[in-house]
Enzyme design. Structure first.
Site: not given
Lengths: 454, 454
Positions: B228, B239, B326, B449, B454
């Site tokens: 992951k 990683t 990402e 990010n 939240s």
């Protein structure tokens, strides 16, 4: 929650409007070529910008001019010239990049050369093209520019300093600039410093200036400085371009020592994106035009006052560069204390200041202090997890290796809404300290840099 | 130009549609608190994802289970358990972060401990909470988790390895996980590896698996691995989380040497954002269940074949982590050759791979090779501007210190539209070489990010 959704909707509507504007611009645009100056929509002024350009005093012995040479940009000035009186002491600090521009090498060589008695000096700067990684062509462009200015102003070419800032790797069309030297000479004006500050901008959204004055022995000593810089900011010696002028009488060696020392805690303590420019240069010119006595004893009160004033000007300009960081919406001071050494403190401060995850959390107003812990852990400085304390402003968020017992997510979140933030890290190990300044990482940074050359 | 504008319009329409979807999501969302598991809209699958999860072979001696413990996320699995047969050899590599998580310290301590004869082993992993910077609470959580698993499976606690990944600094609600151990035990299944790969995801948009098989002496030897990782990727040892299983019979010391050596050119050669996790961990388990003879001579053909197969699995998983970077839209290989040393080559490759300016230019499909020059210059490796050559794919863009004579902006721009890019840098100084992998930096990274917690 409905309120949050409404706010979100408002933001999105603005975004859609912005997208539509961009679309319209894209539909209007014509194919750009290397040969045509670019018309770019000006970027919105940074929300962190000062109210306006400061009132800078005239510095005896310095005159400025600006012109539009069409190096890359259309519809704006892109060349500045400063003429310096005979006897001016020069010093400077520069990028340590191994791929630094021809003009940087040239400035460094000239500063190391013996100054002809009573020679004047000049500084010529263009924006739009960095004249970096341009091979033999690069030095030729520097020679043509500085030679042209030397001839026009009657100063030795060895005393004409040049800088270029903008795109890397494209040949500098120097003939567009030399064609403007006569115009520039005609425009020289002791009050022209703001025009000079504007002419050197690239992705900057506001011109940057700062000033200070001290009482010398027998008269006032004034300092005025300008800078440009917004992206590719992680100075390794100085930041993008900075020019400081003073009427102090001081010898070049003392001036060089002073400015090198001050660079470490001012321009070398800021970062926007961890990328170091090929063009970073700071030049300082002390004309000696003040009626104050020369500064000769570096341990004297006046020398210390002068150094403090110079530091204030350099810090102010360095902060303005961060405030104009590409896409920035927050100005962030990172205070590291209690480190094993000052060097370790700087390593920690810069790791936090450069972390994309810390910077995006700040952009999102998220009190994600875990990412500060991450940055401390990764950077290689001595650290003991269980002695670490982290503050956001006055709020202690973590201590002794975990979340502070009275930590309030609400209070921390409220603090993060401020435009100016302080992140404090105490390593709990020693007396090493360093303060760095950075900004947040936002969509604006991506927008500006994904199509910088088009 | 009309074509370009149309393409732009199409993109913008998609963006507006995406914005509208986001707005709808924002309007639906309920106020999250620390105590309630989060329902998050799943991120769109990375455009760089493989077609699907690969068919991984059953590895004799390994069983998997996954469960939804509600550590942080709702509506998905977030705990995986792997049971390993008695006699399994274990090895691992971990983050060098000085703020590493309690579970990382625990794994390192356990790997250094003498293994009880014929003991089995287990791996338990949760997502949603990293159990990092959680003080004494952190070790207690690890003890509770590994103790619970040890008791349920009848293996020594010193042979139960755990990892946690997710938010840093919040106490791990371990009791939510221990409450699921009985369920997990009941679900153990030799074919459960894909479920395990899914349970360990955080901001990952796809589960990551890879496999290889070699002919051993007397039977096949199989390797299957899962990983992951998507953000906070600049491994300093391994990683985020990687688990590799093989039925090879090999002693733990040889296995450790092999995996440490291979980590340097696989997981330690990737970066998404230059930020190093507090949780990075790679564990490998060799069960010895293959009918092949044990691998005892590390200079034998079978040992070399096994190492090559293991490298292929590790490289494949490392690439998948970058492909799930990402916000990534481009997969970029940085090939540095001709450096003074391999270490210098790595410094250069990682400086390019981590440069926000290089990465935003790639996102913008801009052949801005000047930024590659900048990254080479800033990184501190030995460099001679005038010997440097830069390639985009097969296109030489720069050589001998400036733009290649037959450089075509058109050809370079066309190349940048590819989804997979190669940037080649020859330093022209020596034989040092290193290859790194990275992705571009896009708005998606900021979106993910700026509001991760939240």
């Amino acid at each position: 929650m409905a309120k949050k959704a409404k706010a979100e909707a408002k933001k999105l509507k603005a975004k859609v409007a912005k997208l539509k504007t961009k679309l319209a611009a894209a539909q209007e645009a014509t194919t750009p070529t290397l040969e045509t100056p670019k018309v770019k929509k000006p970027l919105a002024v940074s929300p962190l910008a000062p109210a306006g350009f400061p009132a800078l005093p005239v510095i005896g012995g310095v005159e400025f001019a600006a012109a539009a040479a069409g190096v890359r940009y259309a519809g704006r000035t892109d060349v500045m010239l400063a003429r310096l009186a005979p006897g001016t002491a020069m010093a400077g600090t520069f990028t340590r990049s191994k791929t630094r521009a021809a003009c940087v090498h040239d400035c460094q060589a000239k500063l190391a050369t013996k100054v002809p008695d009573g020679a004047g000096a000049a500084i010529v700067v263009n924006s739009g093209n960095a004249n970096a990684f341009t091979g033999a062509n690069g030095q030729e462009a520097v020679d043509r520019l500085t030679g042209g200015v030397a001839e026009a102003l009657g100063v030795p070419a060895s005393r004409v300093f040049s800088s270029s800032t903008g795109v890397i790797g494209e040949p500098l069309p120097w003939e567009r600039i030399t064609a403007k030297i006569a115009d520039l000479k005609g425009l020289l004006d002791p009050e022209g410093i703001e025009g000079a500050a504007r002419a050197i901008m690239t992705t900057d959204t506001f011109p940057k200036g700062a000033t200070a004055e001290i009482a010398g022995e027998g008269g006032a000593i004034k300092i005025a400085g300008i800078a440009k810089g917004s992206g590719m900011i992680a100075p390794d010696m100085a930041t993008m371009l900075v020019y400081i002028f003073t009427d102090a009488a001081i010898d070049p060696k003392s001036l060089q020592k002073m400015v090198s020392r001050l660079t470490d805690t001012t321009f070398n303590a800021i970062t926007v994106d961890s990328d170091t420019s090929t063009s970073d240069a700071l030049l300082i010119a002390a004309t000696g035009a003040s009626s104050a006595k020369p500064i000769t004893d570096m341990r004297s009160k006046v020398a210390k006052d002068f150094e403090a004033a110079l530091k204030a000007v350099m810090t102010d300009l360095a902060h303005q560069v961060v405030r104009d960081g590409e896409g920035a919406t927050k100005f962030v001071e990172i205070q590291v204390t209690g480190a094993f050494s000052d060097a370790d403190a700087k390593t920690v401060a810069m790791a936090i200041a450069n972390s994309p995850l810390v910077k995006t959390a700040i952009a999102g107003q998220d009190a994600n202090w875990g990412r500060v812990v991450m940055a401390v852990g990764k950077c290689g400085a001595q650290a003991d997890r269980d002695k670490l304390a982290i503050r956001f402003g006055d709020i202690t968020v973590a201590e002794n290796g975990w979340r502070a017992p009275d930590y309030s997510e609400e209070a921390a979140s409220a603090y993060m809404k401020n435009q100016e933030l302080v992140i404090g890290v105490d390593m709990g190990l020693g007396k090493g300290a360093f303060t760095a300044w950075t900004c947040d990482l936002t969509h604006g940074y991506i927008d500006i840099n994904a199509d910088y050359r088009s």
